[in-house]
Design a protein around this motif. Sequence first.
Motif, mmCIF file in Angstrom:
data_model
loop_
_atom_site.group_PDB
_atom_site.id
_atom_site.type_symbol
_atom_site.label_atom_id
_atom_site.label_comp_id
_atom_site.label_asym_id
_atom_site.label_seq_id
_atom_site.Cartn_x
_atom_site.Cartn_y
_atom_site.Cartn_z
ATOM 1 N N SER A 44 0.846 -1.191 0.000
ATOM 2 C CA SER A 44 0.000 0.000 0.000
ATOM 3 C C SER A 44 0.882 1.242 0.000
ATOM 4 O O SER A 44 2.091 1.167 0.254
ATOM 5 C CB SER A 44 -0.900 0.009 1.239
ATOM 6 N N ALA A 45 0.280 2.392 -0.259
ATOM 7 C CA ALA A 45 1.054 3.637 -0.341
ATOM 8 C C ALA A 45 1.771 3.937 0.972
ATOM 9 O O ALA A 45 2.963 4.267 0.987
ATOM 10 C CB ALA A 45 0.134 4.793 -0.727
ATOM 11 N N ASP A 46 1.065 3.820 2.102
ATOM 12 C CA ASP A 46 1.674 4.129 3.402
ATOM 13 C C ASP A 46 2.809 3.169 3.731
ATOM 14 O O ASP A 46 3.883 3.583 4.183
ATOM 15 C CB ASP A 46 0.616 4.083 4.512
ATOM 16 N N ASP A 47 2.581 1.874 3.516
ATOM 17 C CA ASP A 47 3.624 0.890 3.804
ATOM 18 C C ASP A 47 4.805 1.045 2.850
ATOM 19 O O ASP A 47 5.955 0.829 3.235
ATOM 20 C CB ASP A 47 3.053 -0.528 3.701
ATOM 21 N N THR A 48 4.524 1.432 1.614
ATOM 22 C CA THR A 48 5.597 1.666 0.647
ATOM 23 C C THR A 48 6.503 2.799 1.113
ATOM 24 O O THR A 48 7.734 2.685 1.072
ATOM 25 C CB THR A 48 5.018 2.001 -0.741
ATOM 26 N N ASP A 226 2.614 13.652 -6.858
ATOM 27 C CA ASP A 226 1.354 12.924 -7.016
ATOM 28 C C ASP A 226 0.865 12.561 -5.622
ATOM 29 O O ASP A 226 1.398 11.653 -4.978
ATOM 30 C CB ASP A 226 1.564 11.664 -7.859
ATOM 31 N N ASN A 227 -0.143 13.274 -5.140
ATOM 32 C CA ASN A 227 -0.623 13.060 -3.775
ATOM 33 C C ASN A 227 -1.381 11.749 -3.615
ATOM 34 O O ASN A 227 -1.513 11.238 -2.496
ATOM 35 C CB ASN A 227 -1.521 14.229 -3.349
ATOM 36 N N ASP A 228 -1.884 11.193 -4.705
ATOM 37 C CA ASP A 228 -2.621 9.930 -4.624
ATOM 38 C C ASP A 228 -1.678 8.757 -4.395
ATOM 39 O O ASP A 228 -1.933 7.883 -3.566
ATOM 40 C CB ASP A 228 -3.438 9.707 -5.900
ATOM 41 N N THR A 229 -0.589 8.717 -5.149
ATOM 42 C CA THR A 229 0.373 7.620 -5.011
ATOM 43 C C THR A 229 1.523 7.965 -4.076
ATOM 44 O O THR A 229 2.368 7.116 -3.795
ATOM 45 C CB THR A 229 0.964 7.252 -6.386
ATOM 46 N N LYS A 230 1.560 9.225 -3.615
ATOM 47 C CA LYS A 230 2.617 9.705 -2.723
ATOM 48 C C LYS A 230 3.999 9.522 -3.353
ATOM 49 O O LYS A 230 4.953 9.078 -2.715
ATOM 50 C CB LYS A 230 2.543 8.995 -1.365
ATOM 51 N N VAL A 231 4.083 9.863 -4.626
ATOM 52 C CA VAL A 231 5.337 9.781 -5.373
ATOM 53 C C VAL A 231 5.679 11.171 -5.891
ATOM 54 O O VAL A 231 4.801 11.902 -6.360
ATOM 55 C CB VAL A 231 5.217 8.789 -6.551
ATOM 56 N N SER A 232 6.936 11.547 -5.791
ATOM 57 C CA SER A 232 7.379 12.837 -6.316
ATOM 58 C C SER A 232 8.567 12.636 -7.244
ATOM 59 O O SER A 232 9.273 11.625 -7.166
ATOM 60 C CB SER A 232 7.767 13.787 -5.177
ATOM 61 N N ARG A 233 8.774 13.605 -8.116
ATOM 62 C CA ARG A 233 9.892 13.563 -9.057
ATOM 63 C C ARG A 233 10.349 14.991 -9.287
ATOM 64 O O ARG A 233 9.523 15.911 -9.363
ATOM 65 C CB ARG A 233 9.435 12.926 -10.368
ATOM 66 N N SER A 234 11.652 15.186 -9.377
ATOM 67 C CA SER A 234 12.142 16.557 -9.471
ATOM 68 C C SER A 234 13.445 16.626 -10.243
ATOM 69 O O SER A 234 14.080 15.603 -10.531
ATOM 70 C CB SER A 234 12.356 17.134 -8.067
ATOM 71 N N SER A 235 13.840 17.847 -10.556
ATOM 72 C CA SER A 235 15.165 18.066 -11.131
ATOM 73 C C SER A 235 16.217 17.616 -10.122
ATOM 74 O O SER A 235 16.001 17.698 -8.909
ATOM 75 C CB SER A 235 15.370 19.555 -11.435
ATOM 76 N N PRO A 236 17.364 17.123 -10.591
ATOM 77 C CA PRO A 236 18.439 16.734 -9.670
ATOM 78 C C PRO A 236 18.844 17.911 -8.783
ATOM 79 O O PRO A 236 18.798 19.070 -9.211
ATOM 80 C CB PRO A 236 19.578 16.327 -10.606
#
Length: 327
Positions: A44-48, A226-236
């Motif tokens: 799940s998202a929280d456990d991930t 992405d607040n639904d999957t709790k994943v972020s991506r950014s410039s280095p």
Amino acid sequence: MLTLARDTAVEVQSLVQVLDSCAGSLRCHSMILFQDLLVSTTLSADDTVDLFTFAVMRLTSKALSSDTSSWSYLRKGPGSSEISSRSNLAPVGSIDSLHSRNGNNMHHVIRPLQNDKWTKGKDGFLITDIWGLETGGSPDSAIPTIWLQQTQERMYLLAYQHKSLTLLLLMPTNAIVNGDLSISAVKQQVIEDASLRILKIEENISRGWGGENAYHIKGYRYLVVDNDTKVSRSSPSGKVTTLAKESLLALNKLREEVDSEKSRAKGQEKDMEICIRAKNNVWVIARVTRGKELYMALEKGSDTLLDTTDAVGRFSNRYCSGAFLMD
């Protein structure tokens, strides 16, 4: 999460199925990381989030070779009543996390983030004696366990590593206790059924991996959440530090504006776009839509607002599947 080529993504999915079958009919979970990037998870998202954070700090190849100091949970003097009496990362039936040594005032607290306590064994599996337990010769008694919030289960944590690829396999502890499953048998099954797939996937990802600047997009400094999957991506981070002070101040003001709008919306989703031109003529933009957020700085002083909007649209189409296109 790491973006994969289609053929590699298919290989990863196949590997996940193999890992799931290594414990027979029992329901298992897995997580795969390349360096400190998430490749796959069945949690799940929280456990991930919880397990990924721990893995990046202590289980990845980079973490194992790191000389950086870790958080310390070793306290001197009387134990605090606020310290939990048992850790969520501890062998079943193990020692309490707080106990006195030989009657003196030195108290030992379980330290799952302690540095230099995880090592790679000859078979590729990571081993640890974080808790300093006497295992009595049983190879299963010192295997770490974690508690899954989603399923309310305690699971054994097995970690296998090949070069930059780290695999985490979670198995229900009650199956081991009841004698339905042997950890040594599961390890052997992973080596026999999955090792060649693991080797191939690591080679494929490494071949296409651009290093720490892999997510750099020329001309853009960005953060996608992405607040639904709790994943972020950014410039280095190395690219972000090239932003001028005025640009960073404008981005900070932009985040404050977005937070203020969210507060006024009182938890209801609200699409919004905010553009600010900094003192150094840099455009900073925020777009929020359908649970996703994009923050961006474009350091071309000659760009008009229309040019900036077009640039954000191109970014959204190419790198975010059009998620931030505004009507």
